[in-house]
Design a protein around this motif. Structure first.
Motif, PDB file in Angstrom:
ATOM      1  N   ALA A 105       0.630  -1.192  -0.080  1.00  0.00           N
ATOM      2  CA  ALA A 105       0.037   0.052  -0.004  1.00  0.00           C
ATOM      3  C   ALA A 105       0.731   1.179   0.108  1.00  0.00           C
ATOM      4  CB  ALA A 105      -0.986  -0.109   1.194  1.00  0.00           C
ATOM      5  N   GLY A 106       2.308   1.208  -0.222  1.00  0.00           N
ATOM      6  CA  GLY A 106       2.976   2.260  -0.559  1.00  0.00           C
ATOM      7  C   GLY A 106       3.395   2.949   1.061  1.00  0.00           C
ATOM      8  N   TYR A 107       3.168   2.357   2.052  1.00  0.00           N
ATOM      9  CA  TYR A 107       3.451   3.052   3.226  1.00  0.00           C
ATOM     10  C   TYR A 107       4.813   2.803   3.713  1.00  0.00           C
ATOM     11  CZ  TYR A 107      -1.448   3.661   4.336  1.00  0.00           C
ATOM     12  OH  TYR A 107      -2.709   3.855   4.596  1.00  0.00           O
ATOM     13  N   GLY A 108       5.384   2.011   2.863  1.00  0.00           N
ATOM     14  CA  GLY A 108       6.747   1.715   3.193  1.00  0.00           C
ATOM     15  C   GLY A 108       7.183   0.453   3.682  1.00  0.00           C
ATOM     16  N   LEU A 137       4.583  -6.715   9.884  1.00  0.00           N
ATOM     17  CA  LEU A 137       5.553  -6.411  10.873  1.00  0.00           C
ATOM     18  C   LEU A 137       5.296  -5.395  12.139  1.00  0.00           C
ATOM     19  CD1 LEU A 137       7.925  -7.520  12.397  1.00  0.00           C
ATOM     20  CD2 LEU A 137       9.371  -6.298  10.810  1.00  0.00           C
ATOM     21  N   ALA A 138       4.821  -4.328  11.727  1.00  0.00           N
ATOM     22  CA  ALA A 138       4.596  -2.959  12.691  1.00  0.00           C
ATOM     23  C   ALA A 138       3.547  -3.593  13.629  1.00  0.00           C
ATOM     24  CB  ALA A 138       4.485  -1.783  11.998  1.00  0.00           C
ATOM     25  N   ARG A 142       1.545   6.010  15.377  1.00  0.00           N
ATOM     26  CA  ARG A 142       1.974   6.792  14.200  1.00  0.00           C
ATOM     27  C   ARG A 142       3.601   6.823  14.038  1.00  0.00           C
ATOM     28  NH1 ARG A 142      -0.541  11.867  16.992  1.00  0.00           N
ATOM     29  NH2 ARG A 142      -2.819  11.535  16.539  1.00  0.00           N
ATOM     30  N   PHE A 143       4.043   6.449  14.953  1.00  0.00           N
ATOM     31  CA  PHE A 143       5.573   6.393  14.656  1.00  0.00           C
ATOM     32  C   PHE A 143       5.713   5.214  13.902  1.00  0.00           C
ATOM     33  CE2 PHE A 143       9.705   4.557  15.661  1.00  0.00           C
ATOM     34  CZ  PHE A 143      10.619   5.670  15.460  1.00  0.00           C
ATOM     35  N   TRP A 144       5.290   3.959  14.554  1.00  0.00           N
ATOM     36  CA  TRP A 144       5.682   2.492  14.083  1.00  0.00           C
ATOM     37  C   TRP A 144       5.028   2.534  12.516  1.00  0.00           C
ATOM     38  CZ3 TRP A 144       9.836   0.484  15.688  1.00  0.00           C
ATOM     39  CH2 TRP A 144      10.356   0.789  16.889  1.00  0.00           C
ATOM     40  N   GLY A 145       4.003   3.089  12.519  1.00  0.00           N
ATOM     41  CA  GLY A 145       3.216   3.197  11.242  1.00  0.00           C
ATOM     42  C   GLY A 145       3.789   3.983  10.109  1.00  0.00           C
ATOM     43  N   ARG A 146       4.925   4.680  10.357  1.00  0.00           N
ATOM     44  CA  ARG A 146       5.374   5.387   9.336  1.00  0.00           C
ATOM     45  C   ARG A 146       7.075   5.339   9.280  1.00  0.00           C
ATOM     46  NH1 ARG A 146       0.847   5.096   7.777  1.00  0.00           N
ATOM     47  NH2 ARG A 146      -0.478   6.992   6.851  1.00  0.00           N
ATOM     48  N   ALA A 184       5.906  14.145  12.190  1.00  0.00           N
ATOM     49  CA  ALA A 184       6.491  13.197  11.326  1.00  0.00           C
ATOM     50  C   ALA A 184       5.868  12.521  10.377  1.00  0.00           C
ATOM     51  CB  ALA A 184       7.307  12.130  12.084  1.00  0.00           C
ATOM     52  N   LYS A 185       4.373  12.112  10.727  1.00  0.00           N
ATOM     53  CA  LYS A 185       3.671  11.389   9.789  1.00  0.00           C
ATOM     54  C   LYS A 185       2.831  12.317   8.852  1.00  0.00           C
ATOM     55  CE  LYS A 185      -0.891   9.104   9.399  1.00  0.00           C
ATOM     56  NZ  LYS A 185      -1.062  10.037   8.374  1.00  0.00           N
TER      57      LYS A 185
END
Lengths: 359, 392, 359, 392
Positions: free
Chosen positions: B35-38, B91-92, B245-249, B316-317
């Motif tokens: 989905a392109g989030y990385g 994983l996240a 938010r941190f681990w998701g991005r 950051a997000k």
């Protein structure tokens, strides 16, 4: 100076809007877009009954002799409705090209049948990815890319290198040695690679190359801009409607400045794009459009209408991300139109030269 | 100040790179789209491979089967996987769920679910959003009613990523109507396949499926599958928001770095690299990605140190998502007429990755809190500007 | 990894902030900026008493032997307070350059006096507008532009073409044939053209050119970035304060999304700029900053901090347009810093090469 | 549709160009700075020259000494003057004031002021803004108290452009406290030099003076100098707002076109024109200026036809101001280290025009309605989005 469409143009627009609402509603447009063939004969036939394919064609060749500006306001409606099909390549680009650069025989043979929708002609004039070479013995080799609706075209107009010269030739789509290989794009457009393996071409199939390319680029760039403007207009309408009705945290989201200001920018982008488009198309219809006018219209709309589409997504939120929502089809149409008939960089370079920047 | 990696972190990065060298990515079948989030695509096989290396549980306490590695090991792993384009999609979510189970899970969750996470077998979908509760979670309607030693869940969730291919849902519910606005919410870990659960794919504008909607029609869940104390789910969610938010991005910066490298290669191959304007745009993107990474590492240090966070992960997000959109636009411009070609198309350039990135990136500034909502958060919670009145 | 300044750095920052608040309040900074000489000896002397000019200089040469990172956090405070004067050219660029590329004699002769503030050295190393040529007989001809505070400098370090080579020479500012002509900039910086009409230079005045230029560019680019970050930080503080207190239409303007979201972007721009700056300065202090790190920090901050200044103006409205308001001085400082020691295009090109783009 | 100029308009444009050729601009002394809006600097001498040609009054009815030319002649004049960089600063204000006097001025205003406007001798400042009434005019505090055949004005105006060098102020006052919110406001034409009027310059960030603040300490004004019916001033102001916005920014597109041409010349001279990125930025600016012009001509047609205007002039103004900022930024980037040099500086490039344009353009998205307020207007008045609640 007058920004109002003529009453004939107004009638054309309202008829088109009504017709497309009925015969090409968003669900149908979506269905055709997802279909790999993606061509609706019935719709195409009905459009021909309304005289759309013949709009640019003079009455003596079976059309109604409208101006390029008339066609532009019609194509804008098609962009608004995400109307699928080869209208732009066949009824705008190939038609304008044949009228300007075709022989009397070409015109007589093709245009009446194009006006009735029976014959479809597609074009391969873009330099991007084009390796076609016409050798001294009249053999065509190489390939052109991004040829729209080649699979349903009866004839193709292709540009090829011929030594020092550039040739533009008209040939039947089913001539031996011509192969049409599908490309797969994210949008509804059906693009093809047209590969030629020693295809025979005779001198009667040559078109006057300089005029052909100039006219095709101008008509095509304007028509693609019209599609973008129409699609962006629709995004604006949908977004404003959504902003008024979608409630979050007890208020319609359109009551918040972030959404209000985004909507204000949509209006600017759509209005300015349309203004430049009409002015350039009017000048072209008057026979006097400097190339830079067309380039400015298309370059501006490419940026502005894509910005509209992206802002539209932000305003709609998650729902606009679904395949069944009309937004993405409008967005993809803008995207496809923005790179056809000269992408942003190509048109900006044309403007750069026109404003006197030395290379 | 100190901006380098420790020797142990560098050694671990080498270990991950060696693993990726030894295990070419085409060996791992994919179950769901990127989905392109990385974080790459969803691949159970790849998750199991990570589990075998002990990398899923590496930061857990030893008493829970982990090796108690420092948090930064997770960052190192993310960076290397994202730079390589590996399919570590779940994983996240696995890490976040495991942390919650370790912190306040029942004995049953610890016994049954935790080891499955460590092996890379258990993966999770989040049942938070509902059709009428987008960015306003408190408006949710899904209810869990206590019935002896079970809860019975009834409701409708939407936008749940990978729900159809994960093993469990984290279903956020209302367990009490009486309680005040932010109380009365509880979270459940519900195994996929539980009777009454109907998971339906939502086809996205890419043509692929990433999100699902989930209908919960009297789904019976044992009380031991509640995660955290009853009624305190919302507070738990809020407390975890910055971390989520941190681990998701976090992995977005290296993932974009990978895309940038591909664009540089493409520009070199086509001669577009000679174009001064394009050079500057690509260079400016490189600087933006470096800036993005700095913002995430700053947030990482705060999370690591347990320091207060008011706006740092939100900023950051937002920036990660908008930078991703910008890079995709640059890529589309660079490809010109080739831009709309899809992955797999004849003649597609850069494997059609860019059109996919362009489309998926449109959703990133919406999912997990819209850029608008988050900017307001930054202003109000971070800078102390006055909140807007809630009602007209 | 650790983003927290050391306790020594924290002390340096808090001392500097206190000192500058007292000895260089906004009105004083504004006064000096408007003065055509624009140099405050008293302030300069007080800074020297605190050891600032000697911060980079080793103890055996009269300084305190701080790191480049220490200097950077100090310069950030100066940017925040719009502190005028030749600190960056003299106490950062020339100092770093002499330490790295000067002879033992240069160092002994200049650095102790620079540490006490008695001697000021300015630099003319920028290629932009530089026509200086050093001929075989040791004569310097041509001119350099944008030499900051040349009017108060006792010595100048200038770059010149010498046939195949590039030379960097150190010469007294009052040597015969050197003329310093003022340029008039919108900001507080005092810039000069340094023109040389057959100025004699001896070999003892040469500095190792490659090292000199590399070190000067690195230290200068980082210091200019620090000024930008400090000034942008101040804009952020002022804007947030204004947004909280300025009432329009019955509400503080900061209660509106347009202002809230603008403020959110200010934070991002400042935080990210500072992060890149510190990371690059830390690497430089460790002796390992790749040129691209410094280029990224400066290129990013140039764009981001200027955006901060412009958004600041929009948040402040009319009052920010007045000469007596502190905003414009911060803005002009950012502007000046953004083009000194390599403008945006220069640094982006450096990054382009570093990421592997072929020319 | 029809996008060309009529033969008469083209002939008039030729006439204006001939005038500019015959009257080099350095012949006209300047009284006040160019604020970058596009109308050039303030020059009484130039205004008088325009008056001599009959161009100030050309669109007035013949009964008021005009020639009843169509409105588009004003646009043609503006375009040519702005393209040439002529100092016609007060012209738009003179036109707007004259129109108001023709529409609803007293006999005395028509007899005394109108001919002076036609000759280019009378010019005006607007006394609208006050220290605590920025974008919210209804909050104004200046009062005019009736005293026999006079009004006595007391208050404090600010941000009045050219007040110190104009001949009259248009002073907006409250004439009744009792009336409801939008009534009870009246406008006066007050000659500069009237006792009690104290006009003080405000030095701007350019170092020059464009704005003034005006203290009105019991300024006695004859009733015949009231412009329009008592108490109806606010409605008149609102009615004229779209027209004001239009005439206050129309000339910006050609003025920016002039700057763009200078940048093109500079790029050609320095070789920067070979830079592909710069070529595209300059070309894109040319397209934006064309778009800007289209937006203004569309608004002009609506004004000419008396068609309803909801958002069209607001959009054009926002866009004009933001495009001006963008062009100035592009110019600064193009000049690099030369960018900060001031007009008149040794070695300044493009005569230092760009740094001046950069600084002045910062004020344009604030003056005459901030871009934020205007975007809200577009959304609410133009698109029908719901207004924000007024109070917290």
């Amino acid at each position: 100076m007058d920004f109002r469409p003529s009453s004939a143009q107004q009638l054309l627009v309202s008829t088109a809007r009504e017709f497309l609402k009925k015969h090409c509603p968003p669900e149908r447009a979506q269905q055709i877009a997802l279909d790999s063939r993606g061509f609706d004969e019935t719709l195409w036939g009905r459009m021909a009954e309304l005289g759309w394919q013949g709009l640019l064609i003079p009455p003596d060749l079976g059309g109604s002799g409208g101006s390029l500006l008339d066609v532009i306001v019609l194509v804008e409606e098609m962009g608004r409705a995400s109307t699928p099909g080869p209208f732009v390549p066949s009824a705008v680009v190939a038609t304008a090209l044949l009228l300007a650069a075709g022989s009397a025989d070409h015109k007589k043979r093709l245009l009446p049948a194009m006006a009735t929708g029976e014959t479809i002609v597609s074009v391969a004039l873009d330099d991007a990815g084009n390796t076609l070479v016409l050798d001294a013995r009249g053999r065509l080799r190489g390939r052109a890319l991004f040829v729209e609706s080649a699979h349903v075209a009866h004839a193709l107009i292709v540009a090829a290198d011929a030594g020092d010269d550039r040739r533009v030739v008209l040939l039947p789509a089913d001539r031996r040695g011509v192969e049409r290989r599908p490309l797969d794009a994210i949008g509804p457009e059906k693009l093809f690679e047209v590969a030629c393996d020693g295809v025979s071409v005779v001198a009667e199939e040559w078109l006057e190359p300089a005029t052909a390319r100039r006219v095709a680029l101008q008509a095509g760039a304007l028509a693609r801009t019209a599609e973008m403007v129409g699609a962006a207009q629709r995004v604006l309408e949908l977004a404003v409607e959504h902003a008024k009705t979608r409630v979050q945290g007890g208020r319609p989201i359109g009551g918040h400045q972030a959404i209000q200001h985004a909507c204000a920018d949509l209006v600017r982008d759509v209005d300015a794009s349309r203004g430049l488009l009409y002015a350039a198309a009017w000048r072209a219809s008057e026979g006097a459009a400097p190339a830079a006018d067309v380039a400015m219209a298309k370059a501006y709309a490419s940026e502005a209408c894509l910005a509209v589409a992206r802002r539209g997504h932000q305003i709609f939120g998650a729902i606009g991300y679904c395949e069944e929502h009309p937004l993405h089809l409008l967005h993809k149409r803008i995207l496809a139109a923005s790179v056809d008939c000269g992408d942003l960089a190509t048109h900006l370079e044309q403007i750069a030269r026109a404003i006197g920047l030395r290379a | 100040m100190e901006f380098g990696f420790s020797a142990a972190e560098q050694a671990f990065a080498d270990e991950v790179r060696a693993f990726l060298r030894d295990n070419p990515l085409d060996r791992f079948p994919l179950d769901g789209m990127d989905a392109g989030y990385g974080s790459g695509a969803h691949s159970r096989a790849f998750m199991k491979a990570l589990g075998e290396r002990g990398w899923i549980s590496m930061c857990w306490p030893e008493s829970f089967g982990g090796r108690a590695e420092p948090m930064f090991f997770k960052l190192v792993l993310f960076e290397e996987l994202a730079l390589a384009g590996a399919p570590f999609g779940p994983l996240a979510g696995s890490w976040q769920t495991a942390d919650a189970i370790i912190d306040y899970g029942t004995e049953r969750l610890r016994r049954e679910v935790l080891p499955a996470i460590a092996r890379g077998e258990a993966t999770f979908w989040q049942g938070y959003s509902e059709p009428d509760a987008g960015s306003d979670l408190l408006a949710l309607k899904t209810e869990a009613r206590r019935d002896d030693d079970h809860y019975v869940i009834r409701g409708h969730k939407i936008w749940s990523s990978h729900a159809g291919i994960a093993t469990h849902g984290l279903v956020f519910t209302r367990t009490s109507r009486e309680a005040r606005r932010s109380r009365g919410f509880s979270m459940f870990v519900v195994p996929n396949g539980t009777p009454g659960m109907d998971i339906r794919p939502i086809r996205s504008l890419t043509g692929g499926v990433y999100h699902y909607e989930v209908f919960l029609d009297d789904v019976r869940v044992p009380v031991e599958l509640m995660l955290g104390p009853e009624g305190e789910g919302f507070q738990a969610l809020l407390n975890g928001l910055d971390s989520d938010r941190f681990w998701g991005r976090f992995y977005k910066a290296p993932a974009l770095e990978r895309v940038l490298r591909r664009l540089v290669d493409h520009a070199n191959a086509t001669g577009a690299s000679a174009d001064a304007g394009l050079r500057r745009r690509l260079a400016a993107m490189a600087a933006e990605l470096a800036a993005l990474r700095v913002l995430f590492y700053r947030a990482a240090c705060l999370l690591r140190d347990g320091a207060p966070i008011t706006y740092e992960t939100a900023v950051a997000k937002i920036y990660a998502d908008e930078t991703g959109q910008k890079l995709a636009r640059l890529g589309m411009d660079l490809l010109g007429p080739w831009a709309p070609l899809r992955p797999g198309s004849h003649e597609a350039r850069v494997d059609g990755e860019i059109s996919h990135a362009y489309l998926t990136s449109l959703g990133h500034t919406i999912a997990g809190g819209t850029a608008e909502v988050l900017r307001t958060t930054v202003a109000v919670r971070g800078l102390g500007l006055p909140a807007e009145p809630r009602k007209a």
